[in-house]
Design a protein around this motif. Structure first.
Motif, PDB file in Angstrom:
ATOM      1  N   GLY A 140       0.811  -1.216   0.000  1.00 13.12           N
ATOM      2  CA  GLY A 140       0.000   0.000   0.000  1.00 13.12           C
ATOM      3  C   GLY A 140       0.840   1.260   0.000  1.00 13.12           C
ATOM      4  O   GLY A 140       0.528   2.212   0.706  1.00 13.12           O
ATOM      5  N   PHE A 141       1.901   1.262  -0.782  1.00 12.09           N
ATOM      6  CA  PHE A 141       2.800   2.416  -0.842  1.00 12.09           C
ATOM      7  C   PHE A 141       2.069   3.619  -1.434  1.00 12.09           C
ATOM      8  O   PHE A 141       1.323   3.494  -2.395  1.00 12.09           O
ATOM      9  CB  PHE A 141       4.030   2.068  -1.688  1.00 12.09           C
ATOM     10  CG  PHE A 141       5.090   3.118  -1.660  1.00 12.09           C
ATOM     11  CD1 PHE A 141       5.918   3.239  -0.572  1.00 12.09           C
ATOM     12  CD2 PHE A 141       5.258   3.984  -2.720  1.00 12.09           C
ATOM     13  CE1 PHE A 141       6.904   4.207  -0.531  1.00 12.09           C
ATOM     14  CE2 PHE A 141       6.233   4.951  -2.695  1.00 12.09           C
ATOM     15  CZ  PHE A 141       7.059   5.065  -1.596  1.00 12.09           C
ATOM     16  N   SER A 142       2.294   4.789  -0.865  1.00  9.46           N
ATOM     17  CA  SER A 142       1.548   5.983  -1.227  1.00  9.46           C
ATOM     18  C   SER A 142       2.259   6.820  -2.290  1.00  9.46           C
ATOM     19  O   SER A 142       3.425   7.165  -2.130  1.00  9.46           O
ATOM     20  CB  SER A 142       1.319   6.826   0.023  1.00  9.46           C
ATOM     21  OG  SER A 142       0.782   8.064  -0.313  1.00  9.46           O
ATOM     22  N   LYS A 143       1.536   7.160  -3.342  1.00  4.69           N
ATOM     23  CA  LYS A 143       2.055   8.060  -4.366  1.00  4.69           C
ATOM     24  C   LYS A 143       2.228   9.453  -3.779  1.00  4.69           C
ATOM     25  O   LYS A 143       3.156  10.185  -4.123  1.00  4.69           O
ATOM     26  CB  LYS A 143       1.086   8.098  -5.547  1.00  4.69           C
ATOM     27  CG  LYS A 143       1.480   9.013  -6.669  1.00  4.69           C
ATOM     28  CD  LYS A 143       0.420   9.021  -7.762  1.00  4.69           C
ATOM     29  CE  LYS A 143       0.697  10.107  -8.756  1.00  4.69           C
ATOM     30  NZ  LYS A 143      -0.393  10.298  -9.684  1.00  4.69           N
ATOM     31  N   ARG A 144       1.374   9.813  -2.860  1.00  7.47           N
ATOM     32  CA  ARG A 144       1.417  11.131  -2.222  1.00  7.47           C
ATOM     33  C   ARG A 144       2.724  11.348  -1.454  1.00  7.47           C
ATOM     34  O   ARG A 144       3.250  12.450  -1.396  1.00  7.47           O
ATOM     35  CB  ARG A 144       0.216  11.253  -1.281  1.00  7.47           C
ATOM     36  CG  ARG A 144       0.121  12.572  -0.588  1.00  7.47           C
ATOM     37  CD  ARG A 144      -0.390  13.635  -1.544  1.00  7.47           C
ATOM     38  NE  ARG A 144      -0.352  14.929  -0.885  1.00  7.47           N
ATOM     39  CZ  ARG A 144       0.185  16.019  -1.404  1.00  7.47           C
ATOM     40  NH1 ARG A 144       0.728  15.975  -2.587  1.00  7.47           N
ATOM     41  NH2 ARG A 144       0.183  17.143  -0.752  1.00  7.47           N
ATOM     42  N   GLN A 145       3.257  10.267  -0.861  1.00  6.83           N
ATOM     43  CA  GLN A 145       4.524  10.372  -0.141  1.00  6.83           C
ATOM     44  C   GLN A 145       5.659  10.754  -1.092  1.00  6.83           C
ATOM     45  O   GLN A 145       6.539  11.531  -0.733  1.00  6.83           O
ATOM     46  CB  GLN A 145       4.852   9.061   0.569  1.00  6.83           C
ATOM     47  CG  GLN A 145       6.110   9.129   1.404  1.00  6.83           C
ATOM     48  CD  GLN A 145       6.475   7.818   2.066  1.00  6.83           C
ATOM     49  OE1 GLN A 145       5.906   6.777   1.786  1.00  6.83           O
ATOM     50  NE2 GLN A 145       7.436   7.870   2.951  1.00  6.83           N
ATOM     51  N   LEU A 146       5.622  10.237  -2.311  1.00 10.31           N
ATOM     52  CA  LEU A 146       6.646  10.593  -3.300  1.00 10.31           C
ATOM     53  C   LEU A 146       6.576  12.069  -3.655  1.00 10.31           C
ATOM     54  O   LEU A 146       7.608  12.731  -3.796  1.00 10.31           O
ATOM     55  CB  LEU A 146       6.484   9.755  -4.574  1.00 10.31           C
ATOM     56  CG  LEU A 146       6.982   8.332  -4.511  1.00 10.31           C
ATOM     57  CD1 LEU A 146       6.722   7.635  -5.830  1.00 10.31           C
ATOM     58  CD2 LEU A 146       8.445   8.284  -4.157  1.00 10.31           C
ATOM     59  N   LYS A 147       5.376  12.594  -3.800  1.00 10.86           N
ATOM     60  CA  LYS A 147       5.227  14.013  -4.112  1.00 10.86           C
ATOM     61  C   LYS A 147       5.750  14.863  -2.956  1.00 10.86           C
ATOM     62  O   LYS A 147       6.476  15.838  -3.165  1.00 10.86           O
ATOM     63  CB  LYS A 147       3.771  14.360  -4.404  1.00 10.86           C
ATOM     64  CG  LYS A 147       3.586  15.811  -4.800  1.00 10.86           C
ATOM     65  CD  LYS A 147       2.181  16.089  -5.276  1.00 10.86           C
ATOM     66  CE  LYS A 147       2.065  17.526  -5.778  1.00 10.86           C
ATOM     67  NZ  LYS A 147       0.754  17.808  -6.325  1.00 10.86           N
ATOM     68  N   TYR A 148       5.397  14.481  -1.744  1.00 15.12           N
ATOM     69  CA  TYR A 148       5.845  15.208  -0.563  1.00 15.12           C
ATOM     70  C   TYR A 148       7.374  15.233  -0.477  1.00 15.12           C
ATOM     71  O   TYR A 148       7.986  16.282  -0.282  1.00 15.12           O
ATOM     72  CB  TYR A 148       5.249  14.565   0.688  1.00 15.12           C
ATOM     73  CG  TYR A 148       5.792  15.111   1.983  1.00 15.12           C
ATOM     74  CD1 TYR A 148       5.388  16.357   2.446  1.00 15.12           C
ATOM     75  CD2 TYR A 148       6.713  14.391   2.735  1.00 15.12           C
ATOM     76  CE1 TYR A 148       5.883  16.866   3.640  1.00 15.12           C
ATOM     77  CE2 TYR A 148       7.214  14.892   3.916  1.00 15.12           C
ATOM     78  CZ  TYR A 148       6.801  16.130   4.361  1.00 15.12           C
ATOM     79  OH  TYR A 148       7.301  16.631   5.527  1.00 15.12           O
ATOM     80  N   LEU A 149       8.005  14.070  -0.648  1.00 13.35           N
ATOM     81  CA  LEU A 149       9.466  13.999  -0.558  1.00 13.35           C
ATOM     82  C   LEU A 149      10.135  14.729  -1.714  1.00 13.35           C
ATOM     83  O   LEU A 149      11.198  15.339  -1.535  1.00 13.35           O
ATOM     84  CB  LEU A 149       9.919  12.537  -0.509  1.00 13.35           C
ATOM     85  CG  LEU A 149       9.597  11.806   0.791  1.00 13.35           C
ATOM     86  CD1 LEU A 149       9.919  10.336   0.662  1.00 13.35           C
ATOM     87  CD2 LEU A 149      10.336  12.427   1.957  1.00 13.35           C
ATOM     88  N   SER A 150       9.525  14.697  -2.890  1.00 13.18           N
ATOM     89  CA  SER A 150      10.084  15.422  -4.039  1.00 13.18           C
ATOM     90  C   SER A 150      10.054  16.925  -3.783  1.00 13.18           C
ATOM     91  O   SER A 150      11.029  17.627  -4.083  1.00 13.18           O
ATOM     92  CB  SER A 150       9.296  15.109  -5.306  1.00 13.18           C
ATOM     93  OG  SER A 150       9.351  13.734  -5.594  1.00 13.18           O
ATOM     94  N   LYS A 151       8.960  17.408  -3.224  1.00 13.40           N
ATOM     95  CA  LYS A 151       8.865  18.837  -2.914  1.00 13.40           C
ATOM     96  C   LYS A 151       9.867  19.235  -1.838  1.00 13.40           C
ATOM     97  O   LYS A 151      10.471  20.302  -1.904  1.00 13.40           O
ATOM     98  CB  LYS A 151       7.439  19.176  -2.469  1.00 13.40           C
ATOM     99  CG  LYS A 151       6.450  19.157  -3.629  1.00 13.40           C
ATOM    100  CD  LYS A 151       5.027  19.187  -3.175  1.00 13.40           C
ATOM    101  CE  LYS A 151       4.585  20.559  -2.774  1.00 13.40           C
ATOM    102  NZ  LYS A 151       3.124  20.619  -2.530  1.00 13.40           N
ATOM    103  N   ARG A 152      10.085  18.383  -0.854  1.00 10.98           N
ATOM    104  CA  ARG A 152      11.080  18.669   0.187  1.00 10.98           C
ATOM    105  C   ARG A 152      12.486  18.689  -0.389  1.00 10.98           C
ATOM    106  O   ARG A 152      13.315  19.501   0.019  1.00 10.98           O
ATOM    107  CB  ARG A 152      10.998  17.627   1.300  1.00 10.98           C
ATOM    108  CG  ARG A 152       9.756  17.809   2.118  1.00 10.98           C
ATOM    109  CD  ARG A 152       9.832  17.482   3.562  1.00 10.98           C
ATOM    110  NE  ARG A 152      11.126  17.512   4.178  1.00 10.98           N
ATOM    111  CZ  ARG A 152      11.464  16.731   5.194  1.00 10.98           C
ATOM    112  NH1 ARG A 152      10.611  15.871   5.671  1.00 10.98           N
ATOM    113  NH2 ARG A 152      12.654  16.830   5.743  1.00 10.98           N
ATOM    114  N   PHE A 153      12.766  17.781  -1.339  1.00 10.37           N
ATOM    115  CA  PHE A 153      14.073  17.768  -1.997  1.00 10.37           C
ATOM    116  C   PHE A 153      14.305  19.072  -2.754  1.00 10.37           C
ATOM    117  O   PHE A 153      15.378  19.674  -2.670  1.00 10.37           O
ATOM    118  CB  PHE A 153      14.171  16.572  -2.957  1.00 10.37           C
ATOM    119  CG  PHE A 153      15.437  16.541  -3.764  1.00 10.37           C
ATOM    120  CD1 PHE A 153      16.610  16.064  -3.208  1.00 10.37           C
ATOM    121  CD2 PHE A 153      15.454  17.002  -5.064  1.00 10.37           C
ATOM    122  CE1 PHE A 153      17.782  16.047  -3.948  1.00 10.37           C
ATOM    123  CE2 PHE A 153      16.612  16.982  -5.814  1.00 10.37           C
ATOM    124  CZ  PHE A 153      17.784  16.505  -5.252  1.00 10.37           C
TER     125      PHE A 153
END
Length: 118
Positions: free
Chosen positions: A69-82
């Motif tokens: 159940g990996f979240s696509k939203r987590q990738l967006k969040y981490l990309s924005k933080r990067f």
């Protein structure tokens, strides 16, 4: 005995524009995600949960088991933080291009010709 196909979920982050303009380093971005993706509330648990991050020249692919159940939203969040960490957040944005992919794009900046129309 017939083996069933593994149910996996793939998420793609397309960084073509920033990489072509030499603004973004894919190696740094991949390492950032590997260090910070959380699974079950813990970072650094990618290998134990069969989550694989792979990159080519302009795309980053995160593959995980569907049962996780990996979240696509987590990738967006981490990309924005990067982007924020590397002071690129003012120039780049993350846009969903399809159900399982994001794309990094430059903000569209107008030429400033609007002031002349009075």
């Amino acid at each position: 005995m017939v083996k069933g196909k593994k149910n996996v979920t793939k998420f793609v982050i397309d960084c073509t524009q920033p990489v072509d303009d030499k603004v973004l380093d894919m190696g740094l971005f991949e390492n950032y995600l590997q260090e910070r993706i959380k699974i079950g509330g813990k970072t650094g648990a990618l290998a134990a949960n069969d989550v694989v991050i792979s990159k080519d020249r302009t795309k980053l692919t995160v593959t995980s088991p569907a049962s996780l159940g990996f979240s696509k939203r987590q990738l967006k969040y981490l990309s924005k933080r990067f982007l924020k960490k590397h002071k690129l957040r003012d120039y780049l944005r993350i846009v969903a291009s399809s159900k399982n992919s994001y794309e990094m794009k430059f903000f569209a900046i107008s030429g400033g010709d609007d002031a002349d129309e009075e």
